[in-house]
Design a protein around this motif. Structure first.
Motif, PDB file in Angstrom:
ATOM      1  N   TYR A 107      -6.235  10.358   2.336  1.00  0.00           N
ATOM      2  CA  TYR A 107      -4.999   9.573   2.345  1.00  0.00           C
ATOM      3  C   TYR A 107      -4.170   9.721   3.616  1.00  0.00           C
ATOM      4  O   TYR A 107      -3.141   9.072   3.734  1.00  0.00           O
ATOM      5  N   GLN A 157       2.111  11.367  -2.432  1.00  0.00           N
ATOM      6  CA  GLN A 157       1.760  12.617  -3.093  1.00  0.00           C
ATOM      7  C   GLN A 157       0.864  13.464  -2.189  1.00  0.00           C
ATOM      8  O   GLN A 157       1.015  14.693  -2.132  1.00  0.00           O
ATOM      9  N   GLU A 162      -0.076   0.354  -5.583  1.00  0.00           N
ATOM     10  CA  GLU A 162      -0.778   1.431  -6.276  1.00  0.00           C
ATOM     11  C   GLU A 162      -1.075   2.603  -5.352  1.00  0.00           C
ATOM     12  O   GLU A 162      -1.062   3.753  -5.777  1.00  0.00           O
ATOM     13  N   GLN A 181      -7.149  15.625   0.068  1.00  0.00           N
ATOM     14  CA  GLN A 181      -6.007  14.861   0.582  1.00  0.00           C
ATOM     15  C   GLN A 181      -6.311  14.184   1.920  1.00  0.00           C
ATOM     16  O   GLN A 181      -5.588  13.282   2.333  1.00  0.00           O
ATOM     17  N   VAL A 223       0.247   7.423  -4.255  1.00  0.00           N
ATOM     18  CA  VAL A 223      -0.826   8.405  -4.076  1.00  0.00           C
ATOM     19  C   VAL A 223      -0.771   8.979  -2.664  1.00  0.00           C
ATOM     20  O   VAL A 223      -0.930  10.191  -2.468  1.00  0.00           O
ATOM     21  N   LYS A 224      -0.524   8.117  -1.690  1.00  0.00           N
ATOM     22  CA  LYS A 224      -0.398   8.598  -0.303  1.00  0.00           C
ATOM     23  C   LYS A 224       0.792   9.535  -0.160  1.00  0.00           C
ATOM     24  O   LYS A 224       0.692  10.576   0.486  1.00  0.00           O
TER      25      LYS A 224
END
Length: 181
Positions: free
Chosen positions: A114, A62, A55, A111, A59-60
């Motif tokens: 991440y 992105q 999951e 951000q 996201v990382k």
């Protein structure tokens, strides 16, 4: 009395004959069950980490993409060309550059969750460095210089340094992505 004492000891040894093997069996069973439960906990923890990574990885990625885009957007050669207009004063261009860089940074501030601290510090440093270049070049401008004149000074400084600060940060982000994947 001696006879009673012998029977007492014999009874005691008879009890020990049952208790000692029972304690040994209990200890072995306890050890095996404890080891099994520890392995099951470790296996479950590994499964949870896999699920989290499944999951979290998109996201990382992105976040790295967005920060790379941020660096490209604030790169002096891109931002000066994008914001410079012929009818603009140097003060107007400077203010637009600073405002745009700050806005882009604030838009991407989340951000930092991440990426590593090193990468985030590099991003902040690049932003500050570019804003510093804009200010230094603005101070070199005369009162009547136009926005395009300021833009030329910024681009000339960038050419003379031959070291784009945004490019170093993008390379660091690429290295981190390789580690993450």
């Amino acid at each position: 009395m001696l006879l009673a004492e012998i029977y007492g000891w014999q009874a005691f040894f008879n009890v020990l004959n049952f208790v000692i093997p029972a304690l040994i069996v209990f200890g072995v069973v306890y050890y095996i069950i404890d080891k099994f439960m520890s392995e099951q906990r470790a296996l479950r923890l590994l499964e949870l980490k896999k699920e989290q990574m499944k999951e979290l990885t998109p996201v990382k990625l992105q976040a790295y993409e967005r920060l790379t885009l941020f660096l490209d957007r604030i790169s002096p050669d891109n931002i000066v060309i994008r914001l410079s207009r012929a009818d603009q004063s140097a003060t107007q261009l400077r203010n637009e550059l600073i405002q745009t860089i700050s806005g882009e940074f604030n838009h991407n501030i989340s951000q930092q969750i991440y990426v590593s601290n090193d990468a985030w510090n590099m991003i902040k440093g690049v932003k500050d460095q570019i804003m510093g270049i804009v200010d230094v070049c603005f101070k070199e401008c005369g009162l009547n210089d136009s926005g395009p004149d300021l833009g030329k000074k910024i681009l000339n400084r960038l050419i003379n340094e031959q070291n784009k600060p945004t490019q170093r940060a993008i390379e660091l982000l690429k290295k981190e992505i390789e580690i993450v994947l």
